[in-house]
Design a protein around this motif. Structure first.
Motif, short mmCIF file in Angstrom:
data_model
loop_
_atom_site.label_atom_id
_atom_site.label_comp_id
_atom_site.label_asym_id
_atom_site.label_seq_id
_atom_site.Cartn_x
_atom_site.Cartn_y
_atom_site.Cartn_z
N THR A 1 0.83 -1.21 0.00
CA THR A 1 0.00 0.00 0.00
C THR A 1 0.86 1.26 0.00
O THR A 1 0.58 2.21 -0.74
CB THR A 1 -0.93 -0.01 1.23
OG1 THR A 1 -1.71 -1.20 1.21
CG2 THR A 1 -1.85 1.18 1.23
N ALA A 2 1.92 1.26 0.79
CA ALA A 2 2.82 2.42 0.82
C ALA A 2 3.44 2.66 -0.55
O ALA A 2 3.49 3.80 -1.03
CB ALA A 2 3.90 2.20 1.87
N ALA A 3 3.89 1.60 -1.20
CA ALA A 3 4.49 1.75 -2.53
C ALA A 3 3.46 2.20 -3.56
O ALA A 3 3.75 3.03 -4.43
CB ALA A 3 5.13 0.43 -2.96
N TYR B 1 7.86 14.26 -1.84
CA TYR B 1 8.03 12.84 -2.12
C TYR B 1 8.84 12.16 -1.01
O TYR B 1 8.48 11.08 -0.55
CB TYR B 1 8.73 12.66 -3.47
CG TYR B 1 8.92 11.22 -3.86
CD1 TYR B 1 7.91 10.50 -4.47
CD2 TYR B 1 10.13 10.57 -3.60
CE1 TYR B 1 8.08 9.17 -4.81
CE2 TYR B 1 10.31 9.25 -3.93
CZ TYR B 1 9.29 8.55 -4.54
OH TYR B 1 9.46 7.23 -4.86
N MET B 2 9.91 12.81 -0.59
CA MET B 2 10.73 12.22 0.48
C MET B 2 9.94 12.13 1.78
O MET B 2 9.99 11.11 2.48
CB MET B 2 12.00 13.05 0.70
CG MET B 2 12.97 12.96 -0.45
SD MET B 2 14.59 13.78 -0.23
CE MET B 2 14.27 15.18 0.74
N GLY B 3 9.18 13.16 2.11
CA GLY B 3 8.36 13.13 3.32
C GLY B 3 7.28 12.07 3.26
O GLY B 3 7.05 11.34 4.24
N LEU B 4 6.63 11.98 2.11
CA LEU B 4 5.59 10.97 1.93
C LEU B 4 6.18 9.57 2.01
O LEU B 4 5.60 8.68 2.63
CB LEU B 4 4.87 11.17 0.60
CG LEU B 4 3.78 10.15 0.24
CD1 LEU B 4 2.65 10.20 1.25
CD2 LEU B 4 3.26 10.42 -1.17
N CYS C 1 6.51 4.69 4.92
CA CYS C 1 7.32 3.56 5.40
C CYS C 1 7.19 3.39 6.91
O CYS C 1 7.14 2.26 7.40
CB CYS C 1 8.78 3.75 5.01
SG CYS C 1 9.09 3.48 3.25
N MET C 2 7.10 4.49 7.64
CA MET C 2 6.94 4.39 9.09
C MET C 2 5.60 3.76 9.44
O MET C 2 5.52 2.91 10.34
CB MET C 2 7.07 5.77 9.75
CG MET C 2 8.48 6.34 9.69
SD MET C 2 9.76 5.24 10.34
CE MET C 2 9.26 5.05 12.02
N ILE C 3 4.54 4.16 8.74
CA ILE C 3 3.22 3.58 9.00
C ILE C 3 3.23 2.10 8.64
O ILE C 3 2.70 1.26 9.39
CB ILE C 3 2.12 4.34 8.20
CG1 ILE C 3 1.97 5.75 8.75
CG2 ILE C 3 0.80 3.59 8.23
CD1 ILE C 3 1.54 5.84 10.20
N ALA C 4 3.84 1.74 7.51
CA ALA C 4 3.92 0.34 7.11
C ALA C 4 4.69 -0.47 8.15
O ALA C 4 4.30 -1.59 8.50
CB ALA C 4 4.56 0.21 5.74
#
Length: 151
Positions: free
Chosen positions: A53-55, A86-89, A94-97
């Motif tokens: 989902t993150a990707a 983009y870097m922040g997202l 990734c942190m949420i995943a």
């Protein structure tokens, strides 16, 4: 017809920060819903789902941000904001995943490579759109009185 064109979302340069926030929110909703479904036992959701989902939402941002960059006034300023967004997202996703799956990106399998490919594709998209924009601006400056005759 002009009214339809001026109201189109493609003619508005939305801030990359807002785009990233909206896409992060949508990804967060999908990830939390999947976690709740997994906890209730309705379906079994693997830990890889959160990385997938993150990707997916990162790729969605890449496509939408590239399209919206066409209508920006200052391309370089938009590029800078877009890269930071983009870097922040990517970091937040990734942190949420990681938090929801309890798996690092290394444990998730090939998702490290997917994130790398999505990042390269994003940079290619932004470059292509900027290049197309430069071509259109050059063509608009040229005078096209009549075609050149062949000898």
């Amino acid at each position: 017809m002009d009214q339809l064109v001026s109201n189109s979302i493609y003619t508005k340069a939305y801030s990359p920060y807002i785009q990233a926030a909206i896409i992060f929110g949508a990804g967060l909703v999908v990830n939390v819903a999947a976690k709740i479904i997994n906890l209730t036992g309705l379906l079994t959701v693997s830990g890889n789902f959160h990385w997938k989902t993150a990707a997916s939402f990162l790729l969605l941002f890449a496509v939408l941000n590239s399209v919206f960059s066409l209508s920006s006034k200052n391309t370089m300023q938009y590029w800078g904001k877009s890269i930071y967004s983009y870097m922040g997202l990517g970091f937040a996703s990734c942190m949420i995943a990681y938090l929801l799956s309890s798996m690092t990106i290394g444990e998730a399998g090939f998702y490290r490579w997917i994130f790398l490919v999505v990042t390269i594709v994003y940079l290619v998209f932004l470059s292509m759109v900027t290049f197309m924009r430069k071509i259109v601006q050059f063509a608009e400056r040229e005078e096209w009185n009549q075609p050149r005759r062949r000898r």
